[in-house]
Write a protein that holds these residues in place. Structure first.
Motif, mmCIF file in Angstrom:
data_model
loop_
_atom_site.group_PDB
_atom_site.id
_atom_site.type_symbol
_atom_site.label_atom_id
_atom_site.label_comp_id
_atom_site.label_asym_id
_atom_site.label_seq_id
_atom_site.Cartn_x
_atom_site.Cartn_y
_atom_site.Cartn_z
ATOM 1 N N CYS A 13 41.559 44.585 46.264
ATOM 2 C CA CYS A 13 41.671 44.685 44.733
ATOM 3 C C CYS A 13 41.222 43.525 44.095
ATOM 4 O O CYS A 13 40.587 42.565 43.854
ATOM 5 C CB CYS A 13 42.797 45.433 44.599
ATOM 6 S SG CYS A 13 43.116 47.269 44.510
ATOM 7 N N MET A 84 39.400 46.011 36.147
ATOM 8 C CA MET A 84 39.424 46.803 37.476
ATOM 9 C C MET A 84 40.381 48.101 37.160
ATOM 10 O O MET A 84 41.386 48.040 36.015
ATOM 11 C CB MET A 84 40.070 46.542 38.585
ATOM 12 C CG MET A 84 40.212 47.576 40.043
ATOM 13 S SD MET A 84 40.739 46.390 40.604
ATOM 14 C CE MET A 84 39.470 46.161 42.250
ATOM 15 N N SER A 127 34.823 46.399 38.271
ATOM 16 C CA SER A 127 35.280 47.183 39.533
ATOM 17 C C SER A 127 35.998 48.189 39.321
ATOM 18 O O SER A 127 36.358 48.540 38.069
ATOM 19 C CB SER A 127 36.088 46.617 40.210
ATOM 20 O OG SER A 127 35.412 45.347 41.012
#
Length: 238
Positions: A13, A84, A127
Motif C-alpha cells: 500500500c 486508497m 487505488s
C-alpha cells in the motif's frame, strides 16, 4: 526479520504513493493508513496526511497544519489527492461498487452507498485495498458502478487507477486496454491461487515477481512506532 503477510500488504500500500510528491493521501482502512504513514516516514516525505476533518497531521497524528474544507475540495477536484478506497466489487477495468449487491432497484444487500467514489475516481489518482481476495469481490460485472473504471472514464483528465492491493497480490492496469494485470504475488501465494480467487480472466505476465520485502527499518517503524499493538493482524491474520 521475517515479515508477516499483513506487513507485506502495508508496504504494498505504501508503494502506491512512491514518487507522488506533495499531494494529499486519502487512505481508507487500517492497512492503507499504515501504508500512507510509512511512505511519509521513508520514501515520500512530501506526502500530506490528514485527520479526515480539518487538520494536516504528521505520521504520529500530531497537527502540522490547517486544511479547510474549501482547500480540501480544491485538492480533490484538481488531481492533487490519491485515495486508497475499499471495494465490495471490482471488475477487470477497475469499476468499483460499494453501494449494493443485486439489482439496484431491489438489492439483496444495501452497503455504504455511492458516497464520493465518482468524484474521487474521475478527478484524482485512486487505488484500492481488498483484505479478502475472492470471487465475491473480483467480479465479471459490478452490480452498480460507484468508482469509475477505465472503460467509462474517457475524457477525465485526472483519472488514473494506480494499483489494487489484496491479501494475495498486487494488481494494476498496465495493459493496452487497461484491464487488470497481476503485478506481483505476496510470498507464499501462487498464480493459480490468485486466478482461482478472481472472477474474471486476469492478464498474467510470463514472469510474475514477488511483492518486495519490507526493509529492516520499515519493519521497525511498523512494529515499534506505527502499530505496536499489531492491529494490522486483525485485517490480515497471516
Amino acid at each position: 526479520m521475517t515479515a508477516t503477510r499483513a506487513e507485506y500488504c502495508v508496504v504494498a500500500c505504501a508503494e502506491a504513493w512512491r514518487g507522488a510528491g506533495e499531494i494529499l493521501a486519502g487512505p481508507m482502512g487500517l492497512i492503507p493508513s499504515l501504508g500512507a504513514r510509512l511512505a511519509r516516514l521513508t520514501f515520500a516525505p512530501d506526502l500530506l496526511l490528514t485527520d479526515g476533518e480539518a487538520l494536516l497531521v504528521r505520521p504520529d497524528g500530531t497537527p502540522e497544519g490547517w486544511l479547510p474544507y474549501r482547500q480540501h475540495l480544491g485538492l480533490v477536484t484538481g488531481g492533487r489527492r490519491h485515495v486508497m478506497m475499499g471495494a465490495s466489487q471490482l471488475d477487470r477495468h477497475g469499476n468499483q461498487n460499494i453501494s449494493c449487491i443485486g439489482d439496484w432497484a431491489r438489492p439483496r444487500r444495501q452497503l455504504l452507498g455511492v458516497r464520493g467514489a465518482p468524484v474521487n475516481t474521475l478527478n484524482h489518482p485512486t487505488s484500492y485495498w481488498v483484505p479478502r481476495h475472492s470471487r465475491r469481490v473480483f467480479v465479471e460485472r459490478v452490480d452498480l458502478v460507484c468508482g469509475v473504471g477505465y472503460d467509462r472514464a474517457a475524457g477525465a483528465p485526472h483519472h488514473r487507477l494506480v494499483r489494487v492491493v489484496s491479501d494475495l497480490a498486487v494488481l494494476d492496469f498496465a495493459t493496452p486496454d487497461h484491464s487488470m494485470r497481476l503485478a506481483s504475488l505476496h510470498p507464499g501465494v501462487s498464480v493459480e491461487e490468485v486466478r482461482e480467487a478472481t472472477g474474471f480472466a486476469l492478464t498474467v505476465p510470463d514472469e510474475v515477481p514477488y511483492t518486495r520485502d519490507p526493509t529492516a527499518e520499515e519493519l521497525r517503524l511498523v512494529r515499534e512506532e506505527l502499530d505496536p499493538g499489531n492491529t494490522r493482524a486483525r485485517e490480515v491474520d497471516r
